[in-house]
Design an enzyme around this catalytic site. Sequence first.
Site, PDB file in Angstrom:
ATOM      1  CG  HIS A 395      -2.037  -0.969   1.149  1.00 20.36           C
ATOM      2  ND1 HIS A 395      -2.871  -1.056   0.061  1.00 20.36           N
ATOM      3  CD2 HIS A 395      -2.459  -1.916   2.029  1.00 20.36           C
ATOM      4  CE1 HIS A 395      -3.769  -2.011   0.274  1.00 20.36           C
ATOM      5  NE2 HIS A 395      -3.534  -2.559   1.448  1.00 20.36           N
ATOM      6  CB  CYS A 444      -2.333   3.110  -4.819  1.00 22.82           C
ATOM      7  SG  CYS A 444      -3.295   1.661  -5.312  1.00 22.82           S
TER       8      CYS A 444
END
Length: 814
Positions: A395, A444
């Site tokens: 993440h 991301c």
Amino acid sequence: MGDWNLSIGTLSEGAQSRLADMLDNAKCGWRQLANVVTEEPRFRCSENEMTSCSLQVLSPTGSPSRYLLEKLSERSCTLGFLLHCLKKMEHHEAVQYLTANVMERFQITVQPQAQHATEGGRVVLVCKAIGPAAMGYQWFKGKEEVLGGSGPELVLCPLTPTHQGHYICRVNHGENFVFSQWAHVRIVRSAGSSTGVSSSFFPPSVSGVRIVRQPRPQVVAEGDSLCLDCFAEANPPPQYQWYHNKQPMPTDKISTLRILCVTTADRGMYSCRVFNLYHEVWSDQVHVKIDPGSSIDASWGEIDPAASPSPARQISKLYATDKVALLMGNMNYLHHRPLRAPMADVHEMTNLLRQLDFKVVSLLDLNWQEMHSAVTEFLLLLDRGVYGLLYFAGHGYENYGNSFMVPIDAPASYTSENCLWVQDVLQRMQERETSLNVFLLDMCRKRNLNDGVPPQPGQLKVTANIVFGYATCVDAEAFEVNKDDLSNGIFINFLKQRVMEDEKVTVMLDRVAEDMGRCEITRGRQALELRSNLSERRALTDRIQSSGCPETTSARNLQWAIAHVLPKSRNLQFDCGVTVQLGFAAEFSNIMIIYTRILENPKEIASCSAHLTDFTEGLDMDLKMSNQENLLDAGSLLPMEILLPAELPGLYTRLKGLQRLKKELTFTVCLQYKYTNLDEEVHERQTVTVGKPLVSKLNLHEPRLPRSYSASSSFDLHSFSHSSSFPEGFGPSFPASETSSIGSASTTWSYYSQPGVSATPSSPGKLNLPVEDDSPELFDSDTPQPLTTSKSLPHGQVEDLTYRFSNMHNFHSC
């Protein structure tokens, strides 16, 4: 004189076996040869292949050197390059033998050709060879020797019906010999001609040479061999001159053109001029296309066949003083959706970078403190001229141009204080005066609305050596693909097919971006973004050339090596007479596999097994997945055959989170067995202590004091060897010369040696590294993988798509 451009495979069986015998030794043998040939990247052996070489000793007739020579032959390694490597190794015996063998070899350069002639005419069959002096020739008609046929030319005159048949020539030198191809002589009765060649054998043409087999257009990949044929009939026999882009080629005047290892320089138009004393004719002109040697699986969309690869990269004089990579993959988040791809992605990148001579530290599932400590240790491996590469899968987010990697313990509403700041790592890398800084961020880049005030980075130096490869664009998400029990990130699926290319880093990443752009599934959803100020043509494939300071090199080697030490294999003797062997291998720098197998079992014991239990507290392990009969059930990516052959059954236990190990690793081996005349099961137990393996020695769970790096100086070796990263026992007294012998390679399991004999490292300088995974390709189906996004695509859009996005996840979303 022998042809040194021929492949190793052209050596006789006996010659290859003799060379293998010379190289089957530890001092100057196959391991050293495997290391020397890496100056040509295509000859580089993976850890899997090196282990397979080692395993040959388990066979009574096996030879690691012979296996290595076969691998080099498959990659079209020439005899000349092998001789160069043997000279570099200073293996004088092998050099002398290979030179004598090749010089005494001979090769037929002109083959006899089929002939048509009239009765009473004249036919000349020609067979010419190159090789040592005093070669002998003998012609045969069928199985019968031809009287007087002891030269390179066989003249049949005047022709009679008895001359019709098949002819062959044997070329010999001493006990060695080789046969030419067969040539059919056909006698045609002609009332109007008693001599010469009948023109009826050729089609209406001004030429007396007839091409019966034309060359054909071809598409081959870089590194493959090219073969073009042009066969003609003529009398006298024809000769051949090949042309590339209308320029004559310096090849033998034979009908077949062979280029053993093509490059993009070999692309273009080819033709052949066929001639004899009286006539000449030209073949068709054909186009040969050279692909770059990497293609995308069909399930990801087709690549435009018209797209031509860029010219081959010129040989660079740039080099690295060392290559170091830190790979981090976070999957099992405490407060966020878990991910699946980072494990497979880090594993694949580890194997690829290892083949490029990177010192790789690969870590999974790190919390905040462990990530910061790992980066600090990584920076210690950097110095002037070193190539540094950091890869992160997990993440992440980006606010105002600042990128942040999220640790597994980040709270639900995390901010920059809970994450690792990429730009800060870059600034610290610059202080080390590295020659190349590469960041590959597989995460991301959506904005984090919880993080309002971005940190202010310090002033970055203008170093013109920075490359950022982002898996996706600004304010976009990255995706992973699930297939069965394994996953791959889309970025790595394309990157792994290009990362070995001998191109400038930015050129290689540009090609990855183009490949991703042709992928139907991700088009409009994920696109690689490249940012760079790299001014030199530096590539990940650049060679390593040591700096002028051996103390600095030794310090770096030691710093890396102490984090990759495996426990030695050991044999445990139990009171009942059973001998149990323990073996260890590294899957990642913080994940270790332990196997147990029964070496000796007394006849009076009907059955027995050895299980591991009672491990030191702090390890991340699932007891349900321990003591499994295969690695897949234990949750490992390592190929089963690398660790134990099928005929040697054992049990496997996978230990995760070694970076959290605060004490020495201790566990119990529980032996369970039954005697043949008793039904009751008997237990025996032994406690084993193996110290702190792999990265646990670095105590990444402990906070690091801020370090100040001097950009104008090298390591202070005294303070370096006393830094907090060194475990007890690895102080300055540790000899620098021993840095290459610490531990053993991850794939060099000590069962290679006899029971009771310690195993030796598989490759000096290549210590305890994860095994290259030969598991099946994750994207091998004929149809696109079912993928979908978990939140970014409206349901209405999904139904309009040709592909089902039902299993595609936001990879590393906030």
